[in-house]
Design a protein around this motif. Structure first.
Motif, PDB file in Angstrom:
ATOM      1  N   GLY A   1      14.367  45.026  30.692  1.00 61.11           N
ATOM      2  CA  GLY A   1      15.309  46.090  31.009  1.00 61.11           C
ATOM      3  C   GLY A   1      15.378  47.097  29.891  1.00 61.11           C
ATOM      4  N   THR A   2      16.116  48.173  30.163  1.00 58.37           N
ATOM      5  CA  THR A   2      16.288  49.212  29.147  1.00 58.37           C
ATOM      6  C   THR A   2      17.734  49.660  29.066  1.00 58.37           C
ATOM      7  OG1 THR A   2      15.407  51.298  28.285  1.00 58.37           O
ATOM      8  CG2 THR A   2      15.823  51.224  30.650  1.00 58.37           C
ATOM      9  N   ILE A   3      18.112  50.036  27.862  1.00 58.37           N
ATOM     10  CA  ILE A   3      19.338  50.790  27.672  1.00 58.37           C
ATOM     11  C   ILE A   3      18.887  52.210  27.358  1.00 58.37           C
ATOM     12  CG2 ILE A   3      20.674  48.795  26.924  1.00 58.37           C
ATOM     13  CD1 ILE A   3      20.380  49.763  24.038  1.00 58.37           C
ATOM     14  N   PHE A   4      19.797  53.143  27.458  1.00 58.64           N
ATOM     15  CA  PHE A   4      19.478  54.549  27.227  1.00 58.64           C
ATOM     16  C   PHE A   4      20.213  55.022  25.982  1.00 58.64           C
ATOM     17  CE2 PHE A   4      18.911  53.603  31.633  1.00 58.64           C
ATOM     18  CZ  PHE A   4      17.739  54.267  31.967  1.00 58.64           C
ATOM     19  N   TYR A   5      19.643  56.018  25.313  1.00 56.72           N
ATOM     20  CA  TYR A   5      20.287  56.584  24.131  1.00 56.72           C
ATOM     21  C   TYR A   5      20.183  58.106  24.190  1.00 56.72           C
ATOM     22  CZ  TYR A   5      21.386  57.828  19.332  1.00 56.72           C
ATOM     23  OH  TYR A   5      21.952  58.397  18.225  1.00 56.72           O
ATOM     24  N   CYS A   6      21.307  58.771  23.951  1.00 57.33           N
ATOM     25  CA  CYS A   6      21.340  60.232  23.903  1.00 57.33           C
ATOM     26  C   CYS A   6      21.648  60.642  22.457  1.00 57.33           C
ATOM     27  CB  CYS A   6      22.406  60.768  24.852  1.00 57.33           C
ATOM     28  SG  CYS A   6      22.522  62.568  24.814  1.00 57.33           S
ATOM     29  N   ALA A   7      20.640  61.214  21.783  1.00 57.06           N
ATOM     30  CA  ALA A   7      20.808  61.611  20.381  1.00 57.06           C
ATOM     31  C   ALA A   7      21.863  62.705  20.220  1.00 57.06           C
ATOM     32  CB  ALA A   7      19.468  62.076  19.810  1.00 57.06           C
ATOM     33  N   GLU A   8      21.973  63.573  21.221  1.00 63.58           N
ATOM     34  CA  GLU A   8      22.936  64.682  21.161  1.00 63.58           C
ATOM     35  C   GLU A   8      24.368  64.173  21.006  1.00 63.58           C
ATOM     36  OE1 GLU A   8      24.661  67.667  24.496  1.00 63.58           O
ATOM     37  OE2 GLU A   8      22.485  67.740  24.212  1.00 63.58           O
ATOM     38  N   THR A   9      24.716  63.115  21.756  1.00 58.50           N
ATOM     39  CA  THR A   9      26.078  62.572  21.725  1.00 58.50           C
ATOM     40  C   THR A   9      26.183  61.276  20.927  1.00 58.50           C
ATOM     41  OG1 THR A   9      25.736  61.326  23.762  1.00 58.50           O
ATOM     42  CG2 THR A   9      26.608  63.588  23.973  1.00 58.50           C
TER      43      THR A   9
ATOM     44  N   ASN B   1      29.689  41.937  36.129  1.00 55.43           N
ATOM     45  CA  ASN B   1      30.785  42.660  35.472  1.00 55.43           C
ATOM     46  C   ASN B   1      30.651  42.752  33.962  1.00 55.43           C
ATOM     47  OD1 ASN B   1      32.213  43.320  37.879  1.00 55.43           O
ATOM     48  ND2 ASN B   1      32.887  41.185  37.973  1.00 55.43           N
ATOM     49  N   THR B   2      29.439  42.539  33.446  1.00 56.19           N
ATOM     50  CA  THR B   2      29.182  42.800  32.030  1.00 56.19           C
ATOM     51  C   THR B   2      28.325  44.055  31.942  1.00 56.19           C
ATOM     52  OG1 THR B   2      27.189  41.402  32.006  1.00 56.19           O
ATOM     53  CG2 THR B   2      29.279  40.360  31.374  1.00 56.19           C
ATOM     54  N   TRP B   3      28.385  44.733  30.813  1.00 55.84           N
ATOM     55  CA  TRP B   3      27.603  45.943  30.599  1.00 55.84           C
ATOM     56  C   TRP B   3      26.288  45.575  29.930  1.00 55.84           C
ATOM     57  CZ3 TRP B   3      29.072  50.523  32.576  1.00 55.84           C
ATOM     58  CH2 TRP B   3      30.408  50.641  32.992  1.00 55.84           C
ATOM     59  N   GLY B   4      25.199  46.168  30.416  1.00 54.11           N
ATOM     60  CA  GLY B   4      23.911  45.824  29.841  1.00 54.11           C
ATOM     61  C   GLY B   4      22.800  46.746  30.289  1.00 54.11           C
TER      62      GLY B   4
ATOM     63  N   TRP C   1      28.460  55.800  29.428  1.00 58.41           N
ATOM     64  CA  TRP C   1      27.933  56.076  28.095  1.00 58.41           C
ATOM     65  C   TRP C   1      28.951  55.635  27.057  1.00 58.41           C
ATOM     66  CZ3 TRP C   1      22.996  57.749  27.453  1.00 58.41           C
ATOM     67  CH2 TRP C   1      22.338  58.195  28.602  1.00 58.41           C
ATOM     68  N   PHE C   2      28.484  54.970  25.974  1.00 56.18           N
ATOM     69  CA  PHE C   2      29.358  54.387  24.968  1.00 56.18           C
ATOM     70  C   PHE C   2      28.857  54.697  23.564  1.00 56.18           C
ATOM     71  CE2 PHE C   2      29.311  51.689  28.699  1.00 56.18           C
ATOM     72  CZ  PHE C   2      30.649  51.429  28.931  1.00 56.18           C
ATOM     73  N   LEU C   3      29.797  54.931  22.644  1.00 55.12           N
ATOM     74  CA  LEU C   3      29.461  54.960  21.231  1.00 55.12           C
ATOM     75  C   LEU C   3      29.179  53.522  20.789  1.00 55.12           C
ATOM     76  CD1 LEU C   3      32.171  57.452  19.929  1.00 55.12           C
ATOM     77  CD2 LEU C   3      29.691  57.866  20.097  1.00 55.12           C
ATOM     78  N   TRP C   4      28.410  53.367  19.731  1.00 57.86           N
ATOM     79  CA  TRP C   4      28.008  52.044  19.243  1.00 57.86           C
ATOM     80  C   TRP C   4      29.215  51.110  19.094  1.00 57.86           C
ATOM     81  CZ3 TRP C   4      23.740  49.190  18.270  1.00 57.86           C
ATOM     82  CH2 TRP C   4      23.861  48.107  17.414  1.00 57.86           C
ATOM     83  N   ASN C   5      30.271  51.572  18.433  1.00 57.51           N
ATOM     84  CA  ASN C   5      31.431  50.721  18.167  1.00 57.51           C
ATOM     85  C   ASN C   5      32.329  50.499  19.373  1.00 57.51           C
ATOM     86  OD1 ASN C   5      30.745  50.262  15.470  1.00 57.51           O
ATOM     87  ND2 ASN C   5      31.745  52.147  14.805  1.00 57.51           N
ATOM     88  N   ASP C   6      32.095  51.228  20.459  1.00 59.67           N
ATOM     89  CA  ASP C   6      32.932  51.098  21.649  1.00 59.67           C
ATOM     90  C   ASP C   6      32.333  50.171  22.703  1.00 59.67           C
ATOM     91  OD1 ASP C   6      34.732  52.845  20.499  1.00 59.67           O
ATOM     92  OD2 ASP C   6      33.954  54.598  21.561  1.00 59.67           O
ATOM     93  N   MET C   7      31.147  49.635  22.443  1.00 64.48           N
ATOM     94  CA  MET C   7      30.514  48.756  23.434  1.00 64.48           C
ATOM     95  C   MET C   7      31.177  47.386  23.396  1.00 64.48           C
ATOM     96  SD  MET C   7      26.456  49.691  23.435  1.00 64.48           S
ATOM     97  CE  MET C   7      26.095  49.681  21.690  1.00 64.48           C
ATOM     98  N   SER C   8      31.634  46.923  24.559  1.00 65.21           N
ATOM     99  CA  SER C   8      32.262  45.598  24.659  1.00 65.21           C
ATOM    100  C   SER C   8      31.979  45.029  26.039  1.00 65.21           C
ATOM    101  CB  SER C   8      33.768  45.695  24.397  1.00 65.21           C
ATOM    102  OG  SER C   8      34.386  46.479  25.402  1.00 65.21           O
ATOM    103  N   ASN C   9      32.350  43.783  26.236  1.00 63.43           N
ATOM    104  CA  ASN C   9      32.092  43.071  27.499  1.00 63.43           C
ATOM    105  C   ASN C   9      30.613  43.196  27.871  1.00 63.43           C
ATOM    106  OD1 ASN C   9      32.751  41.482  29.743  1.00 63.43           O
ATOM    107  ND2 ASN C   9      33.018  43.299  31.026  1.00 63.43           N
ATOM    108  N   LEU C  10      29.750  42.887  26.897  1.00 68.05           N
ATOM    109  CA  LEU C  10      28.317  43.083  27.067  1.00 68.05           C
ATOM    110  C   LEU C  10      27.634  41.855  27.665  1.00 68.05           C
ATOM    111  CD1 LEU C  10      27.507  44.824  23.674  1.00 68.05           C
ATOM    112  CD2 LEU C  10      27.839  45.899  25.908  1.00 68.05           C
ATOM    113  N   HIS C  11      26.538  42.111  28.348  1.00 64.62           N
ATOM    114  CA  HIS C  11      25.664  41.044  28.827  1.00 64.62           C
ATOM    115  C   HIS C  11      25.276  40.205  27.601  1.00 64.62           C
ATOM    116  CE1 HIS C  11      21.829  39.212  29.889  1.00 64.62           C
ATOM    117  NE2 HIS C  11      22.273  39.234  31.138  1.00 64.62           N
ATOM    118  N   PRO C  12      25.242  38.874  27.728  1.00 64.53           N
ATOM    119  CA  PRO C  12      24.946  38.029  26.560  1.00 64.53           C
ATOM    120  C   PRO C  12      23.626  38.366  25.860  1.00 64.53           C
ATOM    121  CG  PRO C  12      25.595  36.670  28.433  1.00 64.53           C
ATOM    122  CD  PRO C  12      25.523  38.083  28.917  1.00 64.53           C
ATOM    123  N   GLY C  13      22.606  38.740  26.596  1.00 63.65           N
ATOM    124  CA  GLY C  13      21.327  39.087  25.983  1.00 63.65           C
ATOM    125  C   GLY C  13      21.417  40.345  25.136  1.00 63.65           C
ATOM    126  N   LEU C  14      22.125  41.359  25.643  1.00 63.43           N
ATOM    127  CA  LEU C  14      22.305  42.582  24.867  1.00 63.43           C
ATOM    128  C   LEU C  14      23.166  42.303  23.650  1.00 63.43           C
ATOM    129  CD1 LEU C  14      21.890  45.585  24.387  1.00 63.43           C
ATOM    130  CD2 LEU C  14      23.786  46.035  25.965  1.00 63.43           C
TER     131      LEU C  14
END
Length: 133
Positions: free
Chosen positions: A10-18, A34-37, A109-122
């Motif tokens: 799988g992939t996550i996405f990253y936006c350098a602008e934001t 219901n987990t984010w990943g 879309w999430f800032l690095w420190n705002d990511m929570s309730n994540l898929h265990p692999g991520l």
């Protein structure tokens, strides 16, 4: 005793602008709902992991990916099989179509420190790296 090793990617996405990361919320039809990943799925016979990501992203959120922009950031063996994680950088944040809500029920879309309730692999990957991807 016969058993099958499940290979997935799988992939996550990253936006350098934001400086935000795009994640899918896993639907009720997949493991760890219901987990984010990452957006992705199981690798089909004869398919390479990056081909799986391209196919699954198109099927689940309607986005066409350029294979040359996919960057492999993690590979791990876990109790359910083998997983390959990619990151895909975009110029601007997008709002995808949710074509298979049983697999991806939301996208945000999430800032690095705002990511929570994540898929265990991520979560495992983020803990291993300890810094923004």
């Amino acid at each position: 005793m016969d058993f099958e090793i499940i290979k997935s990617a799988g992939t996550i996405f990253y936006c350098a602008e934001t400086k935000r990361y795009g994640l899918g919320k896993r639907g009720l039809g997949v493991r760890h709902p219901n987990t984010w990943g990452p957006v992705g799925g199981n690798i089909d016979m004869g398919e390479k992991s990056y081909e799986t990501v391209i196919r699954e992203v198109k099927e689940e959120i309607g986005i066409n990916l350029d294979p040359y922009l996919l960057k492999k950031i993690d590979y791990h063996i876990h109790s359910e099989g083998i997983y390959t994680l990619y990151i895909y950088e975009v110029k601007t944040e997008f709002i995808p179509l949710l074509l298979q809500i049983n697999e991806v029920s939301e996208f945000d879309w999430f800032l690095w420190n705002d990511m929570s309730n994540l898929h265990p692999g991520l979560q495992r990957t983020l803990n291993k790296r300890g810094k923004p991807l």
